[in-house]
Scaffold this motif. Structure first.
Motif, short mmCIF file in Angstrom:
data_model
loop_
_atom_site.label_atom_id
_atom_site.label_comp_id
_atom_site.label_asym_id
_atom_site.label_seq_id
_atom_site.Cartn_x
_atom_site.Cartn_y
_atom_site.Cartn_z
N UNK A 274 48.67 -5.60 16.73
CA UNK A 274 49.13 -4.76 16.00
C UNK A 274 49.34 -3.39 16.72
N UNK A 275 50.35 -2.50 16.08
CA UNK A 275 50.30 -1.33 16.62
C UNK A 275 50.37 -0.16 15.59
N UNK A 276 49.78 0.88 15.58
CA UNK A 276 49.56 1.65 14.44
C UNK A 276 50.11 2.76 14.77
N UNK A 277 50.60 3.96 13.90
CA UNK A 277 51.08 5.14 14.07
C UNK A 277 50.43 6.10 13.26
N UNK A 278 50.62 7.40 13.38
CA UNK A 278 49.75 8.43 12.60
C UNK A 278 50.78 9.58 12.00
N UNK A 279 50.71 9.43 10.57
CA UNK A 279 51.73 10.36 9.80
C UNK A 279 51.32 11.49 9.31
N UNK B 282 55.72 9.62 -2.17
CA UNK B 282 56.94 10.37 -1.73
C UNK B 282 57.12 11.46 -0.88
N UNK B 283 58.00 11.48 0.04
CA UNK B 283 58.10 12.56 0.99
C UNK B 283 58.63 12.04 2.33
N UNK B 284 58.23 12.80 3.61
CA UNK B 284 58.89 12.49 4.71
C UNK B 284 57.90 13.16 5.89
N UNK B 285 57.94 12.39 7.00
CA UNK B 285 57.14 12.77 8.10
C UNK B 285 58.09 12.77 9.12
N UNK B 286 57.70 13.44 10.21
CA UNK B 286 58.56 13.42 11.38
C UNK B 286 57.76 13.75 12.82
N UNK B 287 58.38 13.47 13.96
CA UNK B 287 57.58 13.18 15.03
C UNK B 287 56.57 12.15 15.31
N UNK B 288 56.83 11.20 14.12
CA UNK B 288 55.80 10.17 14.23
C UNK B 288 55.94 8.85 15.35
N UNK B 289 55.02 9.09 16.39
CA UNK B 289 55.28 8.53 17.52
C UNK B 289 55.11 6.68 17.28
N UNK B 290 56.08 5.98 17.55
CA UNK B 290 56.08 4.47 17.68
C UNK B 290 56.12 3.97 16.19
#
Length: 376
Positions: free
Chosen positions: A118-123, A150-158
């Motif tokens: 698996x690959x994970x990301x950081x929100x 509910x909402x938004x994240x950005x610059x979330x690598x991978x």
């Protein structure tokens, strides 16, 4: 196994598996190709035991000092076998999962990350709150069946290539700032999640916008305590600024050495070369101290902002020198080697931004280490 034996056995293993441990795709190549290659290398290292040393047995590891992980990552990134960003994501996220996830959840999912399944990301970052996590607004509301996000994240690598996400959400009021944040572990294939890749100026879709529209997260995916997500973030960020930076520093140092081997000596000012070498030495010395503190069981904290500042300035200094010594390759070269130099130069422009800007790091040091002002 002592560290010297580990290093010797690792050297022998790398040489024995040269045919499989090929250089990671780089330059203007696909991020999907890079992560697919990363999965192969991680599985090989895990099966050989090297990828298990330094991790607790309860999550599939073999125990021992975190210095095993530092040595493995340094060897693989310094030789270009893996890209440091993708490899270090494990170092950023797995320790926090081990510390804060329910034990049965950590035991089930951390081995999947270590083996490359698996690959994970950081929100964390959001529009307008990139380095100021206390202002985040992506909201999670408790329901009978878990949490609704509910909402938004950005610059979330991978994010578009990830299976899971360590997500920070707002569960208190905006006025409560860091005291109203909760961390969740989210499956990225959950209905209601939309991911939009963002192509960077070096031609890679590394970052993403992530939108959460009434996304259900089961109650047992809570990391730490309700409204205790700030502790999770403060646990995670020092890892982002410790072992992950050790790997990045190894890669940058290798590129500096390749520059010196490749460039016409007359194109480089010896004083500039000496200054860059000094910055790399300072980075390595401070980062090495951090690795040994981690191995000694010290709790890393805001002082690791020093590591991040040194990495950002050293990386930009190296590739500023590249732009001088290999200007034709960086600007107009068309082969794969030139593409890699150009990609690394462009990526280095963000070295003082990603992972928390240098300005924010200096504020952290001023307030939380030197006591030169209260937290807002």
């Amino acid at each position: 196994m002592d560290l010297q034996t580990f290093r010797t056995d690792l050297d022998a293993w790398v040489e024995e598996h040269r045919a499989q441990l090929t250089p990671a795709p780089g330059g203007e190549g696909s991020l999907a190709d890079q992560l697919a290659h990363l999965s192969v290398v991680k599985r090989l290292a895990y099966d050989a035991g090297f990828g298990r040393w330094g991790w607790p047995e309860r999550v599939g590891g073999l125990g021992g000092s975190p210095l095993y992980r530092a040595l493995l990552g340094e060897r693989l990134t310094a030789e270009g076998i893996v890209q440091p960003g993708g490899w270090s994501m494990t170092e950023v996220l797995a320790p926090t999962m081990i510390d804060f996830a329910p034990p049965e959840l950590a035991a089930a999912v951390v081995p999947l990350l270590l083996r490359g399944e698996e690959h994970w990301c950081q929100g964390f970052s959001e529009p307008g709150t990139g380095s100021n996590l206390a202002e985040l607004s992506c909201r999670a509301v408790r329901t009978d069946d878990g949490w609704r996000v509910n909402g938004q994240k950005v610059w979330t690598s991978h994010a578009h290539l990830s299976d899971r996400c360590v997500l920070l959400t707002r569960t208190g009021t905006r006025e409560s700032r860091h005291r109203g944040i909760t961390a969740l572990f989210v499956d990225m294939d959950t209905p209601g999640i939309t991911v939009r890749p963002l192509e960077t100026m070096h031609g890679v879709d590394e970052f993403c916008e992530v939108f959460f529209d009434d996304v259900l997260v089961p109650a047992d995916r809570l990391l730490g305590d309700v409204d205790g997500g700030w502790a999770v973030a403060m646990d995670l960020l020092p890892y982002e600024r410790s072992t992950a930076l050790w790997h990045r520093g190894a890669y940058v140092r290798r590129r500096f050495e390749e520059l010196l081997d490749t460039a016409d000596p007359g194109a480089l000012d010896p004083a500039d070369v000496g200054n860059v070498a000094l910055q790399l030495f300072a980075l390595r010395a401070v980062s090495r101290r951090t690795q040994h503190r981690l191995a000694d069981g010290d709790r890393l904290g805001p002082e690791t902002s020093v590591d991040k500042i040194l990495l950002g300035t050293a990386e930009q200094a190296v590739f500023d020198l590249v732009a001088t010594g290999l200007s034709d390759e960086v600007v107009a070269g068309t082969d794969s080697t030139s593409a890699r130099w150009r990609s690394d130069f462009l990526y280095s422009r963000a070295a003082t931004i990603y992972g928390g800007t240098s300005e924010i790091q200096r504020n952290v040091l001023a307030r939380r280490v030197l006591g030169l002002g209260e937290e807002p």
